[in-house]
Structures are given as structure tokens and as C-alpha cells.
Design a protein around this motif. Structure first.
Motif, PDB file in Angstrom:
ATOM      1  N   ASN A 181       0.833  -1.197   0.000  1.00 21.32           N
ATOM      2  CA  ASN A 181       0.000   0.000   0.000  1.00 21.32           C
ATOM      3  C   ASN A 181       0.871   1.252   0.000  1.00 21.32           C
ATOM      4  O   ASN A 181       2.070   1.189   0.266  1.00 21.32           O
ATOM      5  CB  ASN A 181      -0.911   0.013   1.235  1.00 21.32           C
ATOM      6  N   THR A 235      -4.941  -3.953   0.244  1.00 20.80           N
ATOM      7  CA  THR A 235      -3.724  -3.935  -0.574  1.00 20.80           C
ATOM      8  C   THR A 235      -3.978  -3.185  -1.872  1.00 20.80           C
ATOM      9  O   THR A 235      -5.118  -3.107  -2.342  1.00 20.80           O
ATOM     10  CB  THR A 235      -3.205  -5.365  -0.850  1.00 20.80           C
ATOM     11  N   GLN A 237      -3.790   0.015  -2.234  1.00 23.73           N
ATOM     12  CA  GLN A 237      -4.527   1.245  -1.961  1.00 23.73           C
ATOM     13  C   GLN A 237      -3.595   2.421  -1.662  1.00 23.73           C
ATOM     14  O   GLN A 237      -2.432   2.240  -1.296  1.00 23.73           O
ATOM     15  CB  GLN A 237      -5.471   1.032  -0.770  1.00 23.73           C
TER      16      GLN A 237
END
Length: 246
Positions: A181, A235, A237
Motif C-alpha cells: 500500500n 492492498t 490502496q
């Protein structure tokens, strides 16, 4: 949230946001690896601070623009603490100027540190995390990587690239249980923003609905969350910490 027996590697972990990240994880009982390339004294002070809080920390010199250095950072971390559970790619520089005045060298340096450095570290930890079938990677991007900013074409390109890299690696690493992320800070109270002229600070402040700059602690809190088990199903993001700018 407790990170006891977890090892967290933080690039550029000796000053600014990186130092706040290191202390935040150290307070939560993580084994902290403070990477640095300049200002070793600050790295020593950061480690001492963590140890005074009852945590464990080591410092490792390494230039993130050099793949061999990045591999060494990961290898030494594993040698000392046995594994790497969390990687936070925080190292970054600026060389601001309008494109007509920006030198090729200033463009290349920013891309090399910010974007290639992030790629180098991700590549260096890949085999280890894939073998363990677990891991958390958090890449520090920027609000300007989303919205753009005049006079920062090199920095914006590097931070936008980090977002693309994050989304791609999330798809590559997901099947092995690794999350990737990005955190995109807005304007944060650091030595860099403190040095801005008053009129520039006031202009930036007008763009922030909350009417204030963020703090390094705000960024640390977001990384603590993404590195924790509470974010296991998150994930690919980008978490924006910008006071409502975008």
C-alpha cells in the motif's frame, strides 16, 4: 497495536517523518531497522530514543539508489533479527524548479532516490517475503503525486510513479499473502515546510480544509494501521493524509 517480534525496516529512518515512524514502531515493541545515508548522528539518536523506550533498533547505512546497498540492508536486517515483516520506503528528496530551469541531473536524482530507490528496496525484500508468504510493504508517496504541482515535475513524477508501482506490486505479491500500500501525505510539519517563506505557507494553508498542516505522527499512525493485522485485507490502496486537500 503491538508489534512484538516483528521487524520493521524504514529507509531514511533517521530524521523527519522517518524518525517518527521508527519511534512509533519502537514504542510498540517492534525490532526497528533505521536506514540512513547522511547524518549518522541522527540515526544514533533515534536508536537511543527507541532503546530508552524499551525497544530494539539498529542502524544500517545504505544508498537506496544502489541495488547492492538495498540488498545489504535487507540481508543485515535478517541476520540481526531473523526476518523482515514490514518494509516502509520513506527515503525521498526534492530538487524543485520550473521545467525550463530544471537540470537533467536534478530530474534524474529525484527519480533515482524516490522512485528507483523504492523499486530497489521492494526487489531486495521480494524473495524473503515470498518465501515466508507474508509481509507488509508501505510506500510513501505524496498528495502532489495525485494532484500535480507546478515547479515539481520531477518530484511529482516520482511520487505518481510510486503509486503505480504500489498497485502493480500489490497484484504480483497478493497471491503470496504480501500486502503493498501507499501513504500520500499532504503538507506535514517538518524542517522542510518550516523553512518555507511565510507567504508560501499561508498560500498552502488556504488549500487545506482543516486549516492546518499535518504532523509526522499523523503519517506514523497511518503506517501503524497498514502494517497491522487490522489491514490484512487492504492492498493496492493509497491512503491520503492531507487534511482534505483532495
Amino acid at each position: 497495536m503491538n508489534f512484538k517480534d516483528k521487524t520493521v525496516v524504514i529507509t531514511g529512518g533517521n530524521t523527519g517523518i522517518g524518525r517518527e515512524l521508527a519511534i512509533a514502531f519502537g514504542m510498540r515493541k517492534a525490532n526497528v531497522v533505521v536506514n540512513f545515508i547522511v547524518n549518522e548522528e541522527a540515526a544514533v539518536e533515534t536508536i537511543s530514543h527507541i532503546e530508552n523506550l524499551g525497544g530494539k533498533a539498529i542502524k544500517i547505512f545504505g544508498d537506496v539508489t544502489k541495488l547492492d546497498d538495498c540488498k545489504n540492508i535487507i540481508d543485515k536486517s535478517i541476520k540481526v533479527f531473523g526476518k523482515v515483516d514490514v518494509l516502509i520506503n520513506n527515503s525521498g528528496i526534492t530538487r524543485d524548479n520550473l521545467i525550463m530551469r530544471m537540470s537533467e541531473d536534478d530530474f534524474d536524482k529525484v527519480i533515482d532516490v524516490n522512485l528507483k530507490g523504492t523499486w530497489n528496496m521492494c526487489k531486495s525484500v521480494t524473495r524473503h517475503m515470498m518465501k515466508n508468504r507474508s509481509g507488509k510493504i508501505i510506500n510513501i508517496s505524496s498528495v502532489v503525486g495525485i494532484m500535480g504541482n507546478a515547479g515539481q515535475s520531477n518530484y511529482v513524477a516520482s511520487k505518481a510513479g510510486i503509486i503505480g508501482l504500489t498497485k502493480s506490486l500489490a497484484k504480483e505479491f497478493g497471491p503470496r499473502g504480501i500486502t503493498v500500500n501507499a501513504v500520500a501525505p499532504g503538507f506535514i510539519e517538518t524542517k522542510m515546510t518550516e523553512a518555507l517563506p511565510v507567504e508560501v505557507r499561508e498560500n498552502y494553508m488556504k488549500q487545506i480544509p482543516l486549516g492546518k498542516f499535518g504532523t509526522p505522527e499523523d503519517i506514523a499512525n497511518s503506517c501503524i494501521f497498514l502494517a497491522s493485522s487490522r489491514a490484512d485485507y487492504i492492498t493496492g490502496q493509497v491512503l491520503s493524509i492531507n487534511g482534505g486537500m483532495i
